[in-house]
Design an enzyme around this catalytic site. Structure first.
Site: not given
Ligand code: AMP
Length: 290
Positions: A36-37, A40, A64, A150, A152, A156, A179, A188
């Site tokens: 997580l960043h 998230h 995926q 997101g 982002k 999706q 973000v 990311s």
């Molecule tokens: P992931 O862990 O990459 O599958 O992402 C989980 C959720 O966090 C997804 O809905 C992503 O779109 C969202 N997310 C990832 N990076 C960002 C970001 N930089 N800003 C906002 N949401 C994000």
């Protein structure tokens, strides 16, 4: 050490959520693959602001990932993730086992036609079926909720909105803005693969999108010109390899020829071995953003 409740089985997640729902509480849900960043974090914070009880799922979804992709290297920071979720006010972490979530004996795939085939789907043919299948399963476990995704991952988000609507799932999908770092790079989990100099190269991806957005806001409507300007900026950075640039309708994600109203700029490019995606909203003469 965080004190957040962590469950691993589908039954225990269902039970915990149904208990709070029976008490009349609203449920917020943030599906993630962990590592997580702050991107998230922004989804979790939004869920905590708007819902009584917030579930964060952490599951690196094998369905995926394509055969040649980074499943086995995908970053994992589980304890830190629990601490962050707890600090932000989430109530439950659901970290299911792969055997239960993506059983090798399952015969069922959820597939959102058309939306899943273009852009990321063209480069990663099985990706969105993997996302849709697991997101549908997560929605069935968590039940009625507001689910935060997101912008982002714009394609999706469009696919998840569509599957929730098409299958009449009791889920309100909420899109949250991207973000970014100070340099504009979209946060990311995959940025952790990049060296300092690669991070600088990667920030050209968002710079290129902002170039396109400014062009549209200054009145350019010809998509060929807009794509050329974005491409030129990426090509200047010699260590970026461009996959696609697109100017699309924000709902259907279909390519457009002429900008009218709001559009979405999409991009995918690789820095070394790491493939990154980004996108921006743009509209003629209007400064909106995501
Ligand atoms: P992931 O862990 O990459 O599958 O992402 C989980 C959720 O966090 C997804 O809905 C992503 O779109 C969202 N997310 C990832 N990076 C960002 C970001 N930089 N800003 C906002 N949401 C994000």
């Amino acid at each position: 050490m965080s004190s957040i409740q962590v469950v691993h089985s589908i039954d225990s997640c269902r039970l915990a959520v149904s208990k709070v729902r029976a008490q009349g509480h609203s449920v917020g849900f943030v599906p993630t693959m962990g590592a997580l960043h702050d991107g998230h974090g922004s989804l979790i914070a939004a869920a905590v602001r708007e819902c009584d009880f917030v579930v964060v799922s952490i599951f690196v979804n094998p369905l995926q990932f394509g055969a040649s992709e980074d499943l086995s290297d995908y970053p994992s920071t589980f304890q830190q993730d629990c601490d962050l979720a707890s600090t932000l006010g989430a109530d439950l972490v659901f970290a299911p086992d792969t055997t239960e979530m993506a059983s090798s004996t399952s015969l069922t795939t959820v597939s959102v036609a058309e939306l899943s085939q273009r852009w990321e789907g063209a480069s990663r043919p099985t990706h969105f079926d993997g996302v849709s299948t697991i997101v549908t399963k997560l929605f069935s476990i968590v039940g009625e909720c507001k689910a935060y995704f997101g912008e982002k991952d714009f394609q999706q988000l469009a696919i998840v909105r569509r599957l929730a609507a098409d299958l009449s799932l009791p889920v309100t999908v909420v899109g949250c803005p991207t973000v970014r770092t100070e340099s504009g790079l979209a946060l990311s989990s995959r940025n952790s693969y990049l060296s300092e100099s690669q991070l600088q190269d990667a920030s050209v991806i968002s710079e290129a999108l902002y170039t396109g957005k400014e062009l549209i806001e200054s009145g350019e409507t010809d998509v060929v010109q807009i794509k050329q300007a974005i491409t030129a900026r990426v090509v200047q950075a010699e260590r970026l390899s461009l996959d696609y640039v697109a100017v699309v309708d924000p709902t259907s994600l279909e390519p457009i020829d002429e900008v009218e109203g709001e559009v979405r700029l999409l991009i995918a490019a690789a820095v070394g071995e790491t493939r990154l995606i980004d996108n921006l909203a743009a509209a003629l003469g209007v400064v909106s953003n995501g």
